[in-house]
Design a protein around this motif. Structure first.
Motif, mmCIF file in Angstrom:
data_model
loop_
_atom_site.group_PDB
_atom_site.id
_atom_site.type_symbol
_atom_site.label_atom_id
_atom_site.label_comp_id
_atom_site.label_asym_id
_atom_site.label_seq_id
_atom_site.Cartn_x
_atom_site.Cartn_y
_atom_site.Cartn_z
ATOM 1 N N LEU A 175 0.107 15.656 2.111
ATOM 2 C CA LEU A 175 -0.180 14.811 0.953
ATOM 3 C C LEU A 175 -0.449 15.663 -0.281
ATOM 4 N N LEU A 176 -1.097 16.809 -0.097
ATOM 5 C CA LEU A 176 -1.319 17.719 -1.214
ATOM 6 C C LEU A 176 0.010 18.182 -1.795
ATOM 7 N N ARG A 177 0.947 18.540 -0.930
ATOM 8 C CA ARG A 177 2.269 18.962 -1.383
ATOM 9 C C ARG A 177 2.937 17.863 -2.210
ATOM 10 N N GLU A 178 2.833 16.623 -1.734
ATOM 11 C CA GLU A 178 3.426 15.510 -2.473
ATOM 12 C C GLU A 178 2.710 15.282 -3.795
ATOM 13 N N ALA A 179 1.389 15.486 -3.813
ATOM 14 C CA ALA A 179 0.632 15.307 -5.053
ATOM 15 C C ALA A 179 1.046 16.333 -6.094
ATOM 16 N N ILE A 180 1.211 17.580 -5.674
ATOM 17 C CA ILE A 180 1.648 18.626 -6.607
ATOM 18 C C ILE A 180 3.019 18.283 -7.160
ATOM 19 N N ASN A 181 3.927 17.849 -6.283
ATOM 20 C CA ASN A 181 5.269 17.478 -6.736
ATOM 21 C C ASN A 181 5.220 16.316 -7.718
ATOM 22 N N ALA A 182 4.302 15.368 -7.474
ATOM 23 C CA ALA A 182 4.250 14.158 -8.281
ATOM 24 C C ALA A 182 3.697 14.394 -9.677
ATOM 25 N N VAL A 183 2.760 15.326 -9.815
ATOM 26 C CA VAL A 183 2.050 15.441 -11.103
ATOM 27 C C VAL A 183 2.377 16.713 -11.877
ATOM 28 N N ALA A 184 3.113 17.656 -11.310
ATOM 29 C CA ALA A 184 3.257 18.983 -11.916
ATOM 30 C C ALA A 184 4.144 19.021 -13.155
ATOM 31 N N GLU A 185 5.026 18.053 -13.317
ATOM 32 C CA GLU A 185 6.070 18.120 -14.335
ATOM 33 C C GLU A 185 5.574 18.444 -15.746
ATOM 34 N N PRO A 186 4.522 17.798 -16.279
ATOM 35 C CA PRO A 186 4.162 18.042 -17.680
ATOM 36 C C PRO A 186 3.393 19.340 -17.933
ATOM 37 N N PHE A 187 3.061 20.081 -16.886
ATOM 38 C CA PHE A 187 2.210 21.256 -17.053
ATOM 39 C C PHE A 187 3.032 22.519 -17.304
ATOM 40 N N ALA A 188 2.496 23.407 -18.134
ATOM 41 C CA ALA A 188 3.169 24.663 -18.445
ATOM 42 C C ALA A 188 3.002 25.687 -17.328
ATOM 43 N N PHE A 189 1.948 25.523 -16.539
ATOM 44 C CA PHE A 189 1.621 26.514 -15.508
ATOM 45 C C PHE A 189 0.869 25.782 -14.403
ATOM 46 N N ILE A 202 0.836 -1.205 0.000
ATOM 47 C CA ILE A 202 0.000 0.000 0.000
ATOM 48 C C ILE A 202 0.871 1.255 0.000
ATOM 49 N N ALA A 203 1.948 1.236 0.782
ATOM 50 C CA ALA A 203 2.855 2.390 0.822
ATOM 51 C C ALA A 203 3.458 2.649 -0.556
ATOM 52 N N ARG A 204 3.778 1.558 -1.275
ATOM 53 C CA ARG A 204 4.356 1.707 -2.615
ATOM 54 C C ARG A 204 3.337 2.222 -3.616
ATOM 55 N N GLN A 205 2.049 2.123 -3.275
ATOM 56 C CA GLN A 205 0.991 2.559 -4.179
ATOM 57 C C GLN A 205 0.563 4.004 -3.936
ATOM 58 N N LEU A 206 1.312 4.719 -3.102
ATOM 59 C CA LEU A 206 0.924 6.086 -2.771
ATOM 60 C C LEU A 206 0.770 6.944 -4.017
ATOM 61 N N ASP A 207 1.724 6.864 -4.961
ATOM 62 C CA ASP A 207 1.634 7.663 -6.181
ATOM 63 C C ASP A 207 0.367 7.336 -6.960
ATOM 64 N N TYR A 208 -0.016 6.064 -6.948
ATOM 65 C CA TYR A 208 -1.242 5.660 -7.634
ATOM 66 C C TYR A 208 -2.457 6.336 -6.993
ATOM 67 N N TYR A 209 -2.503 6.338 -5.663
ATOM 68 C CA TYR A 209 -3.608 6.994 -4.970
ATOM 69 C C TYR A 209 -3.659 8.480 -5.320
ATOM 70 N N LEU A 210 -2.486 9.115 -5.399
ATOM 71 C CA LEU A 210 -2.442 10.534 -5.718
ATOM 72 C C LEU A 210 -2.879 10.796 -7.157
#
Length: 261
Positions: free
Chosen positions: A124-138, A86-94
């Motif tokens: 968790l929100l901070r980690e979610a932003i870090n995890a998904v932000a890369e492909p976005f222009a803004f 479950i811990a390894r699936q954190l990115d999936y949950y996000l």
């Protein structure tokens, strides 16, 4: 509080005292950014009370808070091996909380069903932003009213802060406090429901982007829960925010970034 944004893409947090019209401004600013070609854009509704997603006429199926609750529920009854999985699936949950559209995607922190401090969901929100932000222009964040998310570094990767104020003494004090907490992060102000900028004396480190006039259409749409992105194209407040978007680009990113054609 230095910025941790390694590629210097625009990551903007809209902040301010509660009641100053922060979410309304953020929704109109998002529309202006999309129109100007800042796509794909990530919209983050970081206020537990919510509002930004509804203000643009959207919904999300899952929030950060609900994903965290699911994660806790799964781990509570799991054995040691399952807990590790479950811990390894954190990115999936996000990633499940990310709602995607053609020119923008959305994340919402949501409300936690648990009582007590909201810090774990903020983390968790901070980690979610870090995890998904890369492909976005803004990346545009409608921050929680007040200063807690800045103090707890939910906005640690932010490149710029826009503080919305309404001319009141309390909103001016919030502006000064946020500017002080921002450290080296560029800080701007927007005067809302104003024709003249509300005559607030800005701290030396803060630059005014412009003002948004009192607008009956915006007030009526907001009260009725109608999407602000459906306002008429010639709406006064919408046009004022378009000018603010142009000022922001001129002051901060014009020489470093170019929006998509």
């Amino acid at each position: 509080m230095p910025s941790g944004n390694s590629n210097n893409k625009p990551v903007v947090a809209v902040c301010g005292k509660g009641g100053v019209g922060k979410t309304v401004f953020c929704a109109l600013f998002a529309k202006a950014l999309v129109e100007a070609g800042w796509v794909p854009m990530l919209l983050v509704d970081a206020d537990p009370v919510g509002g930004l997603i509804r203000a643009i006429g959207e919904t999300v199926k899952k929030t950060i808070a609900s994903a965290r609750s699911e994660l806790i529920a799964s781990a509570r009854n799991a054995g040691a091996e399952d807990k590790s999985r479950i811990a390894r699936q954190l990115d999936y949950y996000l990633l499940e909380t990310l709602e995607e559209r053609d020119s923008y995607s959305m994340l919402a922190i949501g409300r936690s069903p648990e009582k007590g401090c909201f810090c774990p969901a903020n983390t968790l929100l901070r980690e979610a932003i870090n995890a998904v932000a890369e492909p976005f222009a803004f990346v545009l964040i409608d921050a929680e009213a007040g200063v807690e998310q800045i103090k707890r570094e939910v906005t640690r990767n932010v490149t710029d802060i826009i503080v919305v104020h309404d001319g009141s003494m309390r909103s001016a004090e919030a502006l000064e406090y946020i500017a002080d907490l921002a450290g080296g992060i560029r800080t701007f102000s927007v005067a809302n429901r104003s024709e003249e900028g509300n005559n607030i004396e800005l701290p030396a480190c803060v630059r005014m982007l412009g003002h948004v006039p009192e607008d009956e259409d915006v007030r009526d749409y907001d009260r009725a829960g109608r999407p602000l992105w459906e306002l008429p194209n010639d709406n006064y407040a919408t046009n004022a925010v378009r000018n603010i978007q142009k000022n922001y680009s001129e002051f901060t990113v014009e020489t470093q970034h170019e929006p998509s054609e």
